[in-house]
Scaffold this motif. Structure first.
Motif, PDB file in Angstrom:
ATOM      1  N   GLU A  97       0.834  -1.204   0.000  1.00  0.00           N
ATOM      2  CA  GLU A  97       0.000   0.000   0.000  1.00  0.00           C
ATOM      3  C   GLU A  97       0.870   1.255   0.000  1.00  0.00           C
ATOM      4  O   GLU A  97       0.579   2.223  -0.704  1.00  0.00           O
ATOM      5  CB  GLU A  97      -0.916  -0.001   1.225  1.00  0.00           C
ATOM      6  CG  GLU A  97      -1.864   1.184   1.281  1.00  0.00           C
ATOM      7  CD  GLU A  97      -2.755   1.158   2.505  1.00  0.00           C
ATOM      8  OE1 GLU A  97      -3.309   2.229   2.850  1.00  0.00           O
ATOM      9  OE2 GLU A  97      -2.896   0.080   3.120  1.00  0.00           O
ATOM     10  N   LEU A  98       1.945   1.224   0.787  1.00  0.00           N
ATOM     11  CA  LEU A  98       2.864   2.360   0.825  1.00  0.00           C
ATOM     12  C   LEU A  98       3.501   2.578  -0.534  1.00  0.00           C
ATOM     13  O   LEU A  98       3.630   3.723  -1.000  1.00  0.00           O
ATOM     14  CB  LEU A  98       3.934   2.126   1.890  1.00  0.00           C
ATOM     15  CG  LEU A  98       5.035   3.182   2.015  1.00  0.00           C
ATOM     16  CD1 LEU A  98       4.443   4.558   2.311  1.00  0.00           C
ATOM     17  CD2 LEU A  98       6.038   2.781   3.098  1.00  0.00           C
ATOM     18  N   LYS A  99       3.909   1.498  -1.196  1.00  0.00           N
ATOM     19  CA  LYS A  99       4.523   1.617  -2.518  1.00  0.00           C
ATOM     20  C   LYS A  99       3.548   2.241  -3.522  1.00  0.00           C
ATOM     21  O   LYS A  99       3.946   3.066  -4.360  1.00  0.00           O
ATOM     22  CB  LYS A  99       4.964   0.234  -3.015  1.00  0.00           C
ATOM     23  CG  LYS A  99       6.242  -0.279  -2.372  1.00  0.00           C
ATOM     24  CD  LYS A  99       7.425   0.586  -2.765  1.00  0.00           C
ATOM     25  CE  LYS A  99       8.722   0.036  -2.201  1.00  0.00           C
ATOM     26  NZ  LYS A  99       9.104  -1.234  -2.805  1.00  0.00           N
ATOM     27  N   ILE A 100       2.294   1.860  -3.447  1.00  0.00           N
ATOM     28  CA  ILE A 100       1.282   2.425  -4.343  1.00  0.00           C
ATOM     29  C   ILE A 100       1.153   3.930  -4.112  1.00  0.00           C
ATOM     30  O   ILE A 100       1.096   4.715  -5.062  1.00  0.00           O
ATOM     31  CB  ILE A 100      -0.074   1.722  -4.136  1.00  0.00           C
ATOM     32  CG1 ILE A 100       0.009   0.279  -4.641  1.00  0.00           C
ATOM     33  CG2 ILE A 100      -1.194   2.471  -4.870  1.00  0.00           C
ATOM     34  CD1 ILE A 100      -1.202  -0.561  -4.289  1.00  0.00           C
ATOM     35  N   ARG A 101       1.129   4.321  -2.832  1.00  0.00           N
ATOM     36  CA  ARG A 101       1.016   5.746  -2.512  1.00  0.00           C
ATOM     37  C   ARG A 101       2.247   6.507  -3.005  1.00  0.00           C
ATOM     38  O   ARG A 101       2.133   7.619  -3.541  1.00  0.00           O
ATOM     39  CB  ARG A 101       0.854   5.948  -1.007  1.00  0.00           C
ATOM     40  CG  ARG A 101      -0.467   5.432  -0.442  1.00  0.00           C
ATOM     41  CD  ARG A 101      -0.810   6.132   0.871  1.00  0.00           C
ATOM     42  NE  ARG A 101       0.259   6.078   1.843  1.00  0.00           N
ATOM     43  CZ  ARG A 101       0.411   5.109   2.740  1.00  0.00           C
ATOM     44  NH1 ARG A 101      -0.448   4.094   2.770  1.00  0.00           N
ATOM     45  NH2 ARG A 101       1.419   5.140   3.618  1.00  0.00           N
ATOM     46  N   LEU A 102       3.422   5.927  -2.813  1.00  0.00           N
ATOM     47  CA  LEU A 102       4.644   6.585  -3.250  1.00  0.00           C
ATOM     48  C   LEU A 102       4.689   6.746  -4.765  1.00  0.00           C
ATOM     49  O   LEU A 102       5.122   7.779  -5.285  1.00  0.00           O
ATOM     50  CB  LEU A 102       5.865   5.803  -2.765  1.00  0.00           C
ATOM     51  CG  LEU A 102       6.182   5.900  -1.274  1.00  0.00           C
ATOM     52  CD1 LEU A 102       7.279   4.920  -0.893  1.00  0.00           C
ATOM     53  CD2 LEU A 102       6.582   7.322  -0.893  1.00  0.00           C
ATOM     54  N   LYS A 103       4.249   5.720  -5.466  1.00  0.00           N
ATOM     55  CA  LYS A 103       4.233   5.809  -6.929  1.00  0.00           C
ATOM     56  C   LYS A 103       3.302   6.926  -7.395  1.00  0.00           C
ATOM     57  O   LYS A 103       3.655   7.715  -8.283  1.00  0.00           O
ATOM     58  CB  LYS A 103       3.799   4.463  -7.534  1.00  0.00           C
ATOM     59  CG  LYS A 103       3.894   4.423  -9.061  1.00  0.00           C
ATOM     60  CD  LYS A 103       3.684   3.012  -9.586  1.00  0.00           C
ATOM     61  CE  LYS A 103       3.867   2.962 -11.085  1.00  0.00           C
ATOM     62  NZ  LYS A 103       3.768   1.590 -11.621  1.00  0.00           N
ATOM     63  N   LYS A 104       2.138   7.027  -6.771  1.00  0.00           N
ATOM     64  CA  LYS A 104       1.205   8.103  -7.112  1.00  0.00           C
ATOM     65  C   LYS A 104       1.819   9.461  -6.816  1.00  0.00           C
ATOM     66  O   LYS A 104       1.650  10.418  -7.575  1.00  0.00           O
ATOM     67  CB  LYS A 104      -0.102   7.930  -6.342  1.00  0.00           C
ATOM     68  CG  LYS A 104      -0.972   6.776  -6.815  1.00  0.00           C
ATOM     69  CD  LYS A 104      -2.255   6.685  -5.996  1.00  0.00           C
ATOM     70  CE  LYS A 104      -3.136   5.553  -6.487  1.00  0.00           C
ATOM     71  NZ  LYS A 104      -4.373   5.429  -5.650  1.00  0.00           N
ATOM     72  N   GLY A 144      17.329  10.440  -5.340  1.00  0.00           N
ATOM     73  CA  GLY A 144      16.251   9.590  -5.838  1.00  0.00           C
ATOM     74  C   GLY A 144      16.024   8.374  -4.973  1.00  0.00           C
ATOM     75  O   GLY A 144      14.989   8.227  -4.316  1.00  0.00           O
ATOM     76  N   ALA A 145      17.004   7.462  -4.948  1.00  0.00           N
ATOM     77  CA  ALA A 145      16.864   6.217  -4.195  1.00  0.00           C
ATOM     78  C   ALA A 145      16.659   6.472  -2.709  1.00  0.00           C
ATOM     79  O   ALA A 145      16.125   5.629  -1.985  1.00  0.00           O
ATOM     80  CB  ALA A 145      18.089   5.332  -4.419  1.00  0.00           C
ATOM     81  N   MET A 146      17.066   7.638  -2.231  1.00  0.00           N
ATOM     82  CA  MET A 146      16.910   7.971  -0.820  1.00  0.00           C
ATOM     83  C   MET A 146      15.448   7.986  -0.379  1.00  0.00           C
ATOM     84  O   MET A 146      15.153   7.873   0.809  1.00  0.00           O
ATOM     85  CB  MET A 146      17.542   9.329  -0.514  1.00  0.00           C
ATOM     86  CG  MET A 146      16.882  10.507  -1.207  1.00  0.00           C
ATOM     87  SD  MET A 146      17.598  12.128  -0.694  1.00  0.00           S
ATOM     88  CE  MET A 146      16.959  12.266   0.980  1.00  0.00           C
ATOM     89  N   PHE A 147      14.511   8.091  -1.320  1.00  0.00           N
ATOM     90  CA  PHE A 147      13.090   8.177  -0.973  1.00  0.00           C
ATOM     91  C   PHE A 147      12.382   6.823  -0.954  1.00  0.00           C
ATOM     92  O   PHE A 147      11.194   6.763  -0.656  1.00  0.00           O
ATOM     93  CB  PHE A 147      12.374   9.129  -1.932  1.00  0.00           C
ATOM     94  CG  PHE A 147      12.770  10.568  -1.730  1.00  0.00           C
ATOM     95  CD1 PHE A 147      12.251  11.305  -0.679  1.00  0.00           C
ATOM     96  CD2 PHE A 147      13.680  11.186  -2.574  1.00  0.00           C
ATOM     97  CE1 PHE A 147      12.622  12.621  -0.470  1.00  0.00           C
ATOM     98  CE2 PHE A 147      14.060  12.507  -2.391  1.00  0.00           C
ATOM     99  CZ  PHE A 147      13.531  13.228  -1.332  1.00  0.00           C
ATOM    100  N   ALA A 148      13.084   5.745  -1.276  1.00  0.00           N
ATOM    101  CA  ALA A 148      12.483   4.415  -1.157  1.00  0.00           C
ATOM    102  C   ALA A 148      12.289   4.096   0.328  1.00  0.00           C
ATOM    103  O   ALA A 148      13.124   4.462   1.157  1.00  0.00           O
ATOM    104  CB  ALA A 148      13.360   3.369  -1.835  1.00  0.00           C
ATOM    105  N   PRO A 149      11.202   3.406   0.696  1.00  0.00           N
ATOM    106  CA  PRO A 149      10.849   3.274   2.114  1.00  0.00           C
ATOM    107  C   PRO A 149      11.716   2.344   2.947  1.00  0.00           C
ATOM    108  O   PRO A 149      11.753   2.469   4.168  1.00  0.00           O
ATOM    109  CB  PRO A 149       9.401   2.775   2.078  1.00  0.00           C
ATOM    110  CG  PRO A 149       9.244   2.131   0.738  1.00  0.00           C
ATOM    111  CD  PRO A 149      10.132   2.911  -0.190  1.00  0.00           C
TER     112      PRO A 149
END
Length: 277
Positions: free
Chosen positions: A16-23, A126-131
């Motif tokens: 769910e978090l990944k979906i929100r981040l992609k949006k 960029g990669a710093m924002f992956a959860p």
């Protein structure tokens, strides 16, 4: 608690978090946003000393600003990102310049590439924002060849961008993910790269933001074009939006080095250059 049910819930929360981040990252216009950051992106790349012909992976490449710079310098470049709309923009920019760059959908926590495939693995804020940073670190190391380079530019907690995010987080619900700006903390980075790295150099650098309009217009520009800022404003009611905008305008104005109706702000980042063991 049932451990299987707990694990399933954790996986579900992560998805769910990944979906929100992609949006979030597909919101706004990151292509336009990144154009104002190209000068210092060029300086970051030049310091890496990557040779022509080197196999370079740009992780979380956005609309391709660093990948394009690397390709112009003669590198064999692949760029990956979760935001598919900006990959399309990146492909169009590469095609317009006659550059051969493979832009592919890819998650920094699970890169779709073989072990040791690249000579240099790079990521510009960029990669710093992956959860899940521990997965990111492991993946950056995995896809880099032994003796190759891993390079990152990460906003610091105490720098201007760190302060900007701190201001935003006062108005929105806290996230369960680890703070992205910890990638700009030296001790944290040393811990994340304690395995699989033979040498690690960390340097404090300054990113120069230069906008040909005043601080209030800069905030509106971010609100329109920068996904995290746009989503933050959208989550608030009218009063909250007005208060957040007031605080952000004050922050930009307080750090503005220009008095000529434009905005010039220095933002600290941590330059990370690691050698793969």
């Amino acid at each position: 608690m049932n451990p299987i049910a707990s694990a399933t819930q954790t996986i579900g929360e992560s998805e769910e978090l990944k979906i929100r981040l992609k949006k979030t990252w597909m919101t706004g216009d990151y292509d336009l946003f990144s154009r104002f950051m190209e000068k210092d992106a060029e300086q970051f790349f030049q310091r890496l000393g990557i040779a022509p012909g080197a196999r370079v992976l740009d992780v979380a490449c956005g609309a391709g600003q660093l990948a394009l710079i690397a390709a112009r310098a003669g590198a064999q470049v692949t760029g990956c990102d979760i935001a598919t709309n900006w990959l399309e923009k990146a492909r169009a920019r590469a095609a317009a310049e006659g550059l051969e760059i493979a832009f592919e959908e890819g998650d920094a926590e699970s890169l779709p590439y073989d072990d040791a495939r690249f000579d240099a693995v790079v990521s510009l804020v960029g990669a710093m924002f992956a959860p899940r940073p521990e997965l990111v670190a492991a993946e950056l190391i995995r896809v880099c060849r032994p003796g190759g380079m891993i390079a990152m530019a990460n906003w610091t907690p105490g720098g201007f961008v760190g302060q900007m995010f701190k201001t935003i987080f006062k108005y929105i619900a806290p996230s369960s993910m680890t703070a992205p700006v910890l990638w700009g903390d030296e001790g944290t980075v040393r811990d994340r790269f304690r395995d699989g790295i033979s040498d690690l150099k960390l340097s404090s650098r300054i990113y120069h933001f230069d906008y040909p309009f005043p601080p209030d217009a800069v905030v509106d520009f971010y609100r329109t074009n920068y996904g995290p800022m746009s989503r933050a404003f959208a989550s608030l009611d009218a009063t909250g939006q007005e208060e957040l905008r007031r605080e952000l305008v004050h922050l930009w104005a307080a750090h503005n080095n220009s008095t000529d109706g434009i905005t010039q702000v220095d933002a600290e980042y941590l330059e990370v250059i690691a050698s793969r063991a």
